[in-house]
Design a protein around this motif. Structure first.
Motif, PDB file in Angstrom:
ATOM      1  N   ASN A   1       0.287  -1.281   0.122  1.00 32.88           N
ATOM      2  CA  ASN A   1       0.365  -0.094  -0.005  1.00 32.88           C
ATOM      3  C   ASN A   1       1.155   1.682  -0.425  1.00 32.88           C
ATOM      4  O   ASN A   1       1.684   1.344  -0.023  1.00 32.88           O
ATOM      5  CB  ASN A   1      -1.116  -0.323   1.186  1.00 32.88           C
ATOM      6  CG  ASN A   1      -2.016   1.546   0.879  1.00 32.88           C
ATOM      7  OD1 ASN A   1      -1.908   2.390   1.421  1.00 32.88           O
ATOM      8  ND2 ASN A   1      -3.128   0.824   0.626  1.00 32.88           N
TER       9      ASN A   1
ATOM     10  N   PRO B   1       0.403   3.774   3.785  1.00 31.72           N
ATOM     11  CA  PRO B   1      -0.239   3.002   5.415  1.00 31.72           C
ATOM     12  C   PRO B   1      -1.626   3.375   6.531  1.00 31.72           C
ATOM     13  O   PRO B   1      -1.989   2.844   7.217  1.00 31.72           O
ATOM     14  CB  PRO B   1       0.702   2.057   5.870  1.00 31.72           C
ATOM     15  CG  PRO B   1       1.596   3.183   5.169  1.00 31.72           C
ATOM     16  CD  PRO B   1       1.042   3.251   4.514  1.00 31.72           C
TER      17      PRO B   1
ATOM     18  N   ALA C   1       3.804  -1.862   5.432  1.00 38.01           N
ATOM     19  CA  ALA C   1       3.771  -1.694   4.043  1.00 38.01           C
ATOM     20  C   ALA C   1       5.576  -1.722   4.005  1.00 38.01           C
ATOM     21  O   ALA C   1       6.205  -0.961   3.481  1.00 38.01           O
ATOM     22  CB  ALA C   1       3.699  -0.360   3.117  1.00 38.01           C
TER      23      ALA C   1
END
Length: 373
Positions: free
Chosen positions: A191, A194, A217
């Motif tokens: 991602n 995060p 992440a």
């Protein structure tokens, strides 16, 4: 992680359909299956849907029409790839095999694909019976209309900025893990943001204190916008990790990525540029229909509005601009930020109409641009 289970999603093959029933009996008896979860299970645990992070106010002064976005479909599917159920098994192969045994009985409904016909077709959501999320505007309409009234020349342009699919080399992936001793969750996820992931997941979806969830992440693996958002898959992995008492891992395959990663662009615009008799720009007006897809993604509401329309001046001296944007639901994957998020759509529209205006007035495009720089 130790004791990891593997998840595979049963997805809708239909763009729009009622879910009449889900038969999980054969799948639950398949080798290696630990659990199968659907929308009823999610609703039973009072897990909310995915939120949109930006409120848009309609020209009428009313808030945008935001429908529920369940992490597993409840009662209806609204695009091909919509999440119907999640199978958790000892191995990915076992999860995939069991998913093929889940029988979903659908009552297929008409699809709504083109934003130009959306108001005439079947409503996707009760809160938006005409499939319109909002009508939004920015600029001084009276000033722009006055500029056009005195124009020596008006250039008009109809432009389709087509939908596209983000296609990172590494697909989305997640591991949800629940620690029973501390009553805490950890999400490992590819991602781009995060902190946003944790905030939305805790405060809006799962109703947890933020300090009870850690989002890590390690590597994004290519994002381009499509990995900023909170998605259903990783949210279900976190929720299900407590249900099964073990970590739950999911990695998108390429087909899933094409179906369920938030898409980009998808505008249909009509633009008009007013010029005086010397080729100077007097005013610019734009009407854009933005396809939002079946649901509002995390930032989708702001991409064709606040991230798009304020860029319509481009690099030019345009004294008056007015833009109207209609956000419309269709039976397609949700649309959100992708590589510039609204700004490229605006830039492309401006440069195409500038080019056309120069050619219509018999001016060298470089000279026309310099004159209006």
């Amino acid at each position: 992680m130790a004791n990891t289970t593997h998840a595979y999603f049963v997805r809708s093959p239909h763009a729009h359909a009622h879910i009449k029933s889900i038969d999980k009996k054969a799948a639950l008896a398949a080798p290696g299956v630990i659990g199968i979860f659907d929308g009823q299970d999610v609703a039973g645990d009072k897990v909310n849907g995915l939120p949109c992070g930006w409120l848009i106010t309609d020209t009428s002064g009313q808030p945008m029409k935001e429908p529920p976005h369940p992490i597993l479909a409840q009662g209806k599917v609204r695009y091909v790839g919509d999440h119907v159920a999640m199978v958790v098994a000892e191995t990915l192969e076992q999860a995939r095999n069991a998913a093929e045994l889940v029988h979903v009985n659908y009552d297929v409904l008409p699809a709504v694909v083109d934003v130009r016909d959306a108001a005439k077709d079947t409503a996707l959501h009760e809160v938006a019976p005409d499939n319109h999320c909002y009508k939004w505007a920015i600029g001084d309409k009276a000033q722009v209309d006055a500029a056009f009234a005195h124009a020596a020349h008006v250039t008009k342009l109809d432009l389709v900025n087509n939908r596209l699919v983000p296609n990172a080399m590494e697909p989305r992936a997640a591991i949800g893990s629940y620690n029973r001793a501390s009553d805490e969750y950890t999400l490992y996820v590819a991602n781009q943001n995060p902190h946003v992931e944790r905030l939305l997941m805790t405060a809006f979806v799962m109703g947890l204190p933020e300090h009870k969830v850690r989002v890590i992440a390690p590597d994004v693996g290519g994002g381009f916008g499509s990995k900023i958002f909170i998605y259903a898959e990783e949210t279900v992995c976190v929720w299900a990790s407590k249900k099964v008492g073990r970590p739950v891992k999911w990695t998108a395959d390429r087909t899933e990525a094409f179906l369920s990663d938030a898409h980009g662009r998808d505008h249909i615009s009509h633009a008009e540029l007013a010029l005086d008799d010397k080729g100077k720009i007097l005013g610019f007006r734009v009407k854009t229909k933005a396809n939002l897809g079946a649901y509002l993604s995390t930032f989708s509401s702001c991409v064709p509005t606040y991230l798009y329309a304020p860029l319509l001046s481009g690099q030019y001296d345009i004294p008056a601009i007015y833009a109207e944007v209609e956000g419309i639901y269709t039976t397609t994957a949700p649309v959100d930020a992708y590589r510039g998020a609204g700004r490229p759509e605006a830039t492309f529209l401006v440069e195409r109409i500038i080019e056309k205006a120069a050619r219509e007035t018999g001016t060298d495009p470089a000279v026309f641009r310099k004159k209006n720089f």
